[in-house]
Scaffold this active site. Structure first.
Site, PDB file in Angstrom:
ATOM      1  N   SER A 177       0.850  -1.194   0.000  1.00  0.00           N
ATOM      2  CA  SER A 177       0.000   0.000   0.000  1.00  0.00           C
ATOM      3  C   SER A 177       0.879   1.235   0.000  1.00  0.00           C
ATOM      4  CB  SER A 177      -0.857  -0.019   1.268  1.00  0.00           C
ATOM      5  OG  SER A 177      -1.445   1.236   1.510  1.00  0.00           O
ATOM      6  N   TYR A 212      -1.738  -0.841  10.721  1.00  0.00           N
ATOM      7  CA  TYR A 212      -1.922  -1.235   9.313  1.00  0.00           C
ATOM      8  C   TYR A 212      -0.656  -0.905   8.532  1.00  0.00           C
ATOM      9  CZ  TYR A 212      -3.776  -1.238   4.546  1.00  0.00           C
ATOM     10  OH  TYR A 212      -3.971  -1.486   3.204  1.00  0.00           O
TER      11      TYR A 212
HETATM   12  N1  LIG Z   1      -8.797  -0.697  -1.253  1.00  0.00           N
HETATM   13  C1  LIG Z   1      -7.746   0.096  -1.125  1.00  0.00           C
HETATM   14  O1  LIG Z   1      -7.848   1.322  -1.232  1.00  0.00           O
HETATM   15  C2  LIG Z   1      -6.409  -0.474  -0.886  1.00  0.00           C
HETATM   16  C3  LIG Z   1      -6.263  -1.799  -0.545  1.00  0.00           C
HETATM   17  N2  LIG Z   1      -5.002  -2.306  -0.317  1.00  0.00           N
HETATM   18  C4  LIG Z   1      -4.830  -3.721   0.017  1.00  0.00           C
HETATM   19  O2  LIG Z   1      -5.478  -4.504  -0.973  1.00  0.00           O
HETATM   20  C5  LIG Z   1      -5.999  -5.693  -0.405  1.00  0.00           C
HETATM   21  C6  LIG Z   1      -7.488  -5.832  -0.706  1.00  0.00           C
HETATM   22  O3  LIG Z   1      -8.166  -4.709  -0.171  1.00  0.00           O
HETATM   23  P1  LIG Z   1      -9.714  -4.437  -0.439  1.00  0.00           P
HETATM   24  O4  LIG Z   1     -10.141  -5.082  -1.709  1.00  0.00           O
HETATM   25  O5  LIG Z   1      -9.918  -3.004  -0.267  1.00  0.00           O
HETATM   26  O6  LIG Z   1     -10.359  -5.187   0.812  1.00  0.00           O
HETATM   27  P2  LIG Z   1     -11.814  -5.813   1.048  1.00  0.00           P
HETATM   28  O7  LIG Z   1     -12.119  -5.565   2.475  1.00  0.00           O
HETATM   29  O8  LIG Z   1     -12.780  -5.390   0.011  1.00  0.00           O
HETATM   30  O9  LIG Z   1     -11.528  -7.364   0.825  1.00  0.00           O
HETATM   31  C7  LIG Z   1     -10.660  -8.052   1.654  1.00  0.00           C
HETATM   32  C8  LIG Z   1     -10.621  -9.488   1.222  1.00  0.00           C
HETATM   33  O10 LIG Z   1      -9.776 -10.191   2.135  1.00  0.00           O
HETATM   34  C9  LIG Z   1     -10.468 -11.347   2.575  1.00  0.00           C
HETATM   35  N3  LIG Z   1     -10.025 -11.745   3.897  1.00  0.00           N
HETATM   36  C10 LIG Z   1     -10.045 -11.025   5.039  1.00  0.00           C
HETATM   37  N4  LIG Z   1      -9.601 -11.774   6.057  1.00  0.00           N
HETATM   38  C11 LIG Z   1      -9.296 -12.983   5.531  1.00  0.00           C
HETATM   39  C12 LIG Z   1      -8.797 -14.186   6.074  1.00  0.00           C
HETATM   40  N5  LIG Z   1      -8.524 -14.327   7.385  1.00  0.00           N
HETATM   41  N6  LIG Z   1      -8.590 -15.243   5.239  1.00  0.00           N
HETATM   42  C13 LIG Z   1      -8.871 -15.133   3.925  1.00  0.00           C
HETATM   43  N7  LIG Z   1      -9.341 -14.029   3.351  1.00  0.00           N
HETATM   44  C14 LIG Z   1      -9.548 -12.968   4.153  1.00  0.00           C
HETATM   45  C15 LIG Z   1     -11.941 -10.982   2.526  1.00  0.00           C
HETATM   46  O11 LIG Z   1     -12.745 -12.132   2.315  1.00  0.00           O
HETATM   47  P3  LIG Z   1     -13.550 -12.926   3.446  1.00  0.00           P
HETATM   48  O12 LIG Z   1     -14.081 -11.915   4.406  1.00  0.00           O
HETATM   49  O13 LIG Z   1     -14.606 -13.644   2.660  1.00  0.00           O
HETATM   50  O14 LIG Z   1     -12.556 -13.870   4.047  1.00  0.00           O
HETATM   51  C16 LIG Z   1     -11.983 -10.139   1.256  1.00  0.00           C
HETATM   52  O15 LIG Z   1     -12.122 -10.961   0.126  1.00  0.00           O
HETATM   53  C17 LIG Z   1      -5.686  -5.614   1.096  1.00  0.00           C
HETATM   54  O16 LIG Z   1      -4.475  -6.296   1.353  1.00  0.00           O
HETATM   55  C18 LIG Z   1      -5.502  -4.121   1.326  1.00  0.00           C
HETATM   56  O17 LIG Z   1      -4.684  -3.851   2.430  1.00  0.00           O
HETATM   57  C19 LIG Z   1      -3.884  -1.538  -0.422  1.00  0.00           C
HETATM   58  C20 LIG Z   1      -4.002  -0.214  -0.726  1.00  0.00           C
HETATM   59  C21 LIG Z   1      -5.254   0.405  -1.030  1.00  0.00           C
HETATM   60  C1  LIG Z   2      -3.953   4.142   3.698  1.00  0.00           C
HETATM   61  C2  LIG Z   2      -4.909   3.864   2.627  1.00  0.00           C
HETATM   62  O1  LIG Z   2      -6.051   4.269   2.608  1.00  0.00           O
HETATM   63  C3  LIG Z   2      -4.427   2.992   1.564  1.00  0.00           C
HETATM   64  N1  LIG Z   2      -4.978   3.383   0.358  1.00  0.00           N
HETATM   65  C4  LIG Z   2      -4.820   1.560   1.860  1.00  0.00           C
HETATM   66  O2  LIG Z   2      -6.027   1.254   1.837  1.00  0.00           O
HETATM   67  O3  LIG Z   2      -3.920   0.796   2.129  1.00  0.00           O
END
Ligand SMILES: NC(=O)C1=CN([C@@H]2O[C@H](COP(=O)(O)OP(=O)(O)OC[C@H]3O[C@@H](n4cnc5c(N)ncnc54)[C@H](OP(=O)(O)O)[C@@H]3O)[C@@H](O)[C@H]2O)C=CC1
Ligand SMILES: CC(=O)[C@H](N)C(=O)O
Length: 198
Positions: free
Chosen positions: A143, A157
């Protein structure tokens, strides 16, 4: 590994929603065979049905990435189902926002277990096979918060994402001649489902 994503077998953790689900749809559209894994099987199956209705190939696997042996079993099941694994996308992650002063150690544990240890368990399950086949690609979701500390609120985080970036860089140094390693410093996505909002 041949160039391009067509025909490649890709495992995406956290593929039930958000970035993971959208990545699955996009890669399947481009010809990849997609394996999505997360805890909510019903949500995974909706994504699989979507992909299948557009002519793509996908399968779902119930998985909690904090369970090391379950991650190993899912990788083994994917290799049994598809014949191989080419790409691992360590995407599962969560970002509860909360000041450190609230001392919510349960959330700290959760972030360390999912964002950090879950990523390591994915690497542990896929890397030996990638080294043996002489090819593979590990993609870790870091991130912008893994470059600059997101505080107040996202301190722990950020700590997990700094660690994911460091591990990606170190892994690339160690195995980069055989296995590609990518760390994605993603910025804010509208797909995030905030679990805890101040
Ligand atoms: N969205 C953003 O702006 C950003 C996101 N990121 C990173 O991208 C990734 C995805 O984020 P985002 O799509 O926003 O998140 P969401 O909250 O939309 O999705 C998270 C996913 O992780 C799964 N998950 C959570 N806990 C577990 C677990 N214990 N085992 C297996 N699966 C798990 C959830 O599925 P379920 O609950 O069904 O298990 C879900 O599919 C993350 O690593 C986040 O830190 C990085 C920067 C920016
Ligand atoms: C700090 C942030 O909001 C970043 N985009 C993330 O979701 O990891």
């Amino acid at each position: 590994m041949t160039k391009g994503i067509k025909g490649k077998v890709v495992l995406i953790t956290g593929g039930s929603t958000g970035i993971g689900a959208e990545t699955a749809r996009l890669l399947a559209e481009r010809g990849a065979k997609v394996a999505i894994a997360a805890r909510r099987k019903d949500r995974l199956d909706e994504v699989v049905a979507d992909i299948a209705s557009s002519g793509g190939t996908a399968r779902s696997y119930a998985l909690d990435v904090t369970d090391k042996s379950a991650v190993q079993s899912v990788v083994a099941a994917i290799i049994a189902d598809f014949g191989r694994l080419d790409v691992l996308i360590n995407n599962a992650g969560l970002m509860p926002i909360r000041p450190m002063a609230e001392v919510n150690t349960d959330e700290w544990d959760q972030m360390i277990d999912v964002n950090l240890k879950g990523t390591l368990y994915g690497i542990a399950a896929a890397l030996p096979g990638f080294l043996e086949q002489g090819s593979g690609h590990i993609i870790n979701l870091s991130s912008v918060a893994g470059i600059k500390v997101f505080a107040p609120g996202g301190t722990v985080y950020s700590g997990t994402k700094f660690a994911v970036s460091a591990i990606s860089e170190g892994l690339r140094h160690e195995v980069g001649e055989k296995v590609r390693v990518t760390s994605i410093d993603a910025d804010f996505s509208h797909l995030r489902q905030f679990r805890v909002i101040l």
